[in-house]
Design an enzyme around this catalytic site. Sequence first.
Site, mmCIF file in Angstrom:
data_model
loop_
_atom_site.group_PDB
_atom_site.id
_atom_site.type_symbol
_atom_site.label_atom_id
_atom_site.label_comp_id
_atom_site.label_asym_id
_atom_site.label_seq_id
_atom_site.Cartn_x
_atom_site.Cartn_y
_atom_site.Cartn_z
ATOM 1 N N HIS A 1 0.811 -1.101 0.067
ATOM 2 C CA HIS A 1 -0.069 -0.044 -0.043
ATOM 3 C C HIS A 1 0.787 1.245 -0.017
ATOM 4 C CE1 HIS A 1 0.013 -0.110 4.566
ATOM 5 N NE2 HIS A 1 -0.010 1.285 4.516
ATOM 6 N N ASP B 1 1.382 -7.808 2.212
ATOM 7 C CA ASP B 1 1.262 -6.348 2.027
ATOM 8 C C ASP B 1 3.026 -5.660 1.871
ATOM 9 O OD1 ASP B 1 0.779 -3.469 1.657
ATOM 10 O OD2 ASP B 1 -0.337 -3.549 3.573
ATOM 11 N N SER C 1 4.130 2.220 8.492
ATOM 12 C CA SER C 1 3.884 1.182 7.409
ATOM 13 C C SER C 1 5.300 0.766 6.557
ATOM 14 C CB SER C 1 2.529 1.727 6.360
ATOM 15 O OG SER C 1 1.523 1.412 7.024
HETATM 16 N N1 ARG Z 1 -4.814 0.245 7.755
HETATM 17 C C1 ARG Z 1 -3.581 0.425 7.065
HETATM 18 C C2 ARG Z 1 -3.081 1.999 7.295
HETATM 19 O O1 ARG Z 1 -3.542 2.628 8.027
HETATM 20 C C3 ARG Z 1 -3.576 0.067 5.889
HETATM 21 C C4 ARG Z 1 -3.927 0.956 4.771
HETATM 22 C C5 ARG Z 1 -4.326 0.371 3.470
HETATM 23 N N2 ARG Z 1 -5.362 0.917 2.802
HETATM 24 C C6 ARG Z 1 -6.798 0.429 2.812
HETATM 25 N N3 ARG Z 1 -7.707 1.064 2.560
HETATM 26 N N4 ARG Z 1 -6.772 -1.153 3.158
HETATM 27 O O2 ARG Z 1 -2.672 2.678 6.600
HETATM 28 N N1 GLU Z 2 -1.158 1.180 7.709
HETATM 29 C C1 GLU Z 2 -0.563 2.308 8.309
HETATM 30 C C2 GLU Z 2 0.474 3.215 7.639
HETATM 31 O O1 GLU Z 2 0.121 3.423 6.409
HETATM 32 C C3 GLU Z 2 0.081 1.663 9.543
HETATM 33 C C4 GLU Z 2 -0.959 1.349 10.504
HETATM 34 C C5 GLU Z 2 -1.164 2.032 11.603
HETATM 35 O O2 GLU Z 2 -1.823 3.295 11.782
HETATM 36 O O3 GLU Z 2 -0.500 1.765 12.633
HETATM 37 O O4 GLU Z 2 1.270 3.970 8.145
#
Ligand code: ARG
Ligand code: GLU
Length: 722
Positions: free
Chosen positions: A86, A222, A657
């Site tokens: 991502h 991922d 991330s």
């Molecule tokens: N939750 C993860 C982060 O905050 C992954 C985001 C990827 N985007 C999604 N909508 N699945 O950023």
């Molecule tokens: N998916 C998140 C990012 O893009 C990390 C997840 C979180 O917020 O800990 O940094």
Amino acid sequence: MYKKALFLVIAISLFLTKARADEGMWIPMLLKKYNIEEMQRLGFKLTAEDIYSVNRACLKDAVVIFGRGCTGELISDQGLVITNHHCGYGQIQYHSSVKHDYLTNGFWAMSQEEELVNPGLTVTFLKRMEDVTTQVLEGVTDQMSLKERDSVIVKNMTAIKKAAIKDTHYKAVLKPFFHNNQYFLFVNEVFKDVRLVGAPPSAIGKFGGDTDNWMWPRHTGDFSLFRIYADKENQPAEYSKDNVPYKPAMHFPVSLKGVKEGDFTMVFGYPGSTYEYVPSYHLEMLTETINPKLIDVRTEKLRIMNRYQEADAKVRIQYAAKNARVSNSWKRWIGENKGLAKLNAINKKKAFEQSFQQWVEVNNDLNKKYGDLLADYKKLYQEYTTYRLAGDYTSELIYRNGIEIAKLAGSFDALAELYKAETKDEKAIAKLKETLSKAAKLYFKDYHLPLDKEMTAMLLDRYRQNVPADFHPNIYQTIDKKYKGNTEKYVDAVFKKSNFINQQQLEALINNFNEKQIKILEKDPAFLLFMSFKELYKTTIYKQLKSFNQQLAELNRLYMAAQMKFEKDKVFYPDANFTLRVSYGQVKGYKARDGVFYDNVTTLEGIIEKDNPDIYDYRVPEKLKELYKKKDFGRYEVNGSVPVCFVATNHTTGGNSGSPVLNAEGHLIGVNFDRAWEGVMSDLMYNPEQCRNISLDIRYVLFLIDKFAGAGYLLDEMTVVE
Ligand code: ARG
Ligand code: GLU
């Protein structure tokens, strides 16, 4: 006697075995002072200098800021970088076309010649950091007004940064810590030739999609791979075919040893922002007003998007990334509210504030300095909340995947401004026209008018219902007068009359744009819609918000300093501010809710269990199913399967991330990519029972590269520890 002795024994053994440090995002330079002993007690085998040193190569030399908001790490001596899928998504999408659909099929360079160039993508290394608090505050006195104070600080900061990078190609960044109580300088090196090496298909890299996002148990592969290129002297350079793979001072050995419950883990990366030291009023604002209102409007956005996407395969693809963006924070806010409620966070803060206030009031000096702090906060948040809501809601309408036609029309304001300028800058005009025309092409590629129309009507109505009348822009008068308050009729008219509904029409507008066209633009209903919100934002919301934010910053500065005096034996960690930090903890399952306990790892079995060709998020690629059927797992096999993800107690947030997840030896065991839903309130209050970071197991990565992609040659350049 006996009882007391037993109690002591228990207490001591508790202390020894409970050497547990999950909460905290620590400053690498200060580990030696505050953390290393505890880390070693938890099993860590290296020293503080192994992590951060300015005198020799160390782990920090293998960690980078990837792009602008993610972390990445070096995994070979030839500049190979791993980060999340991502995080590399924009680049993978950029290279994708109908003919080469890398998003769907994945991409694997089978040699360095096949790697793909990414204009604009950078990676940033930290060369060194330094506490520059004394220099930044030089000349600052308690008698100064805030404005004077600010101007001295800004002047000092500029001078410090300039001196730090004199005669080098480095970049200096200077950031406040502990809410302007401390300042650190960061000297960075930025590389600009970063090429795409590999990415799994989205059915692996985004497996589970938004259904599984923020959730455990998770099975998302991922990751994506890039390579840094440098000039012949190993220095940063713009892209050139003569550039060569960068030779880093350090890269992480990759460990096949895996993880088990209780193992030490460390995350080394760039957490974006947290708010751990805010008063209870801040939590009240979020949980009672901001989060519920924003969750509500996004629930509606998603309802509309999902309906159109389910009905039409083309729309599903067009709105995939938009939907993901809307959904990501929406889901996090819901989790945050639940987590804070379950933690009883507001009452915990209130109890803390009560004892804080008592402590302040018994001492004259403290009372003079901090006696009114909490009362001032209370007053400020009462007013601030409404403005913050209006500001956030406005963004939901015209910026953050809101009314698309309005945002597009609004981007032409800059062009009109260029024409209105006293001396016309023809070059700038030509350049902006080109930019607008490119943006328009991309816009219409992923645009579905009926969806936008329905979205527009919904958003205008919601705004009217949820934001106080003082913040209603004049477009509502138009709706009331000309359309008798019927939003749909108004929206019909906008979408009938606007120049922004079709690409040819818009192309023509851009190409023929001149002074006369400004009139057309300024009468365009989509432009008017945008400008009415923008005007309101500029005149009513922004000015106040800016002033509130300044007042808040000053209260935060005082409150932070006061908290540190109040709890003088506690070791504080600074809120995240997108600077390099270390979090450490242990691999650990958790109790999610009554009757539900989650294991600490997931495996390929879970992917096969989720497999469902009818559900888009759960379509497992045939090739992966074949490998599973044949049990063709190679050396990545564990108990008849392949490990996929694991959870641990490392305190992380957005920006982490792609961060390396290291074991006690400092070897790479995983790549951080998410947090578990039950614990996302950790940005505001950490709960060791529930907060877990989610990492991709590095063995799944190697299995995919080797067995799934057949790009095993990449493993040859890694340092694999069996
Ligand atoms: N939750 C993860 C982060 O905050 C992954 C985001 C990827 N985007 C999604 N909508 N699945 O950023
Ligand atoms: N998916 C998140 C990012 O893009 C990390 C997840 C979180 O917020 O800990 O940094």
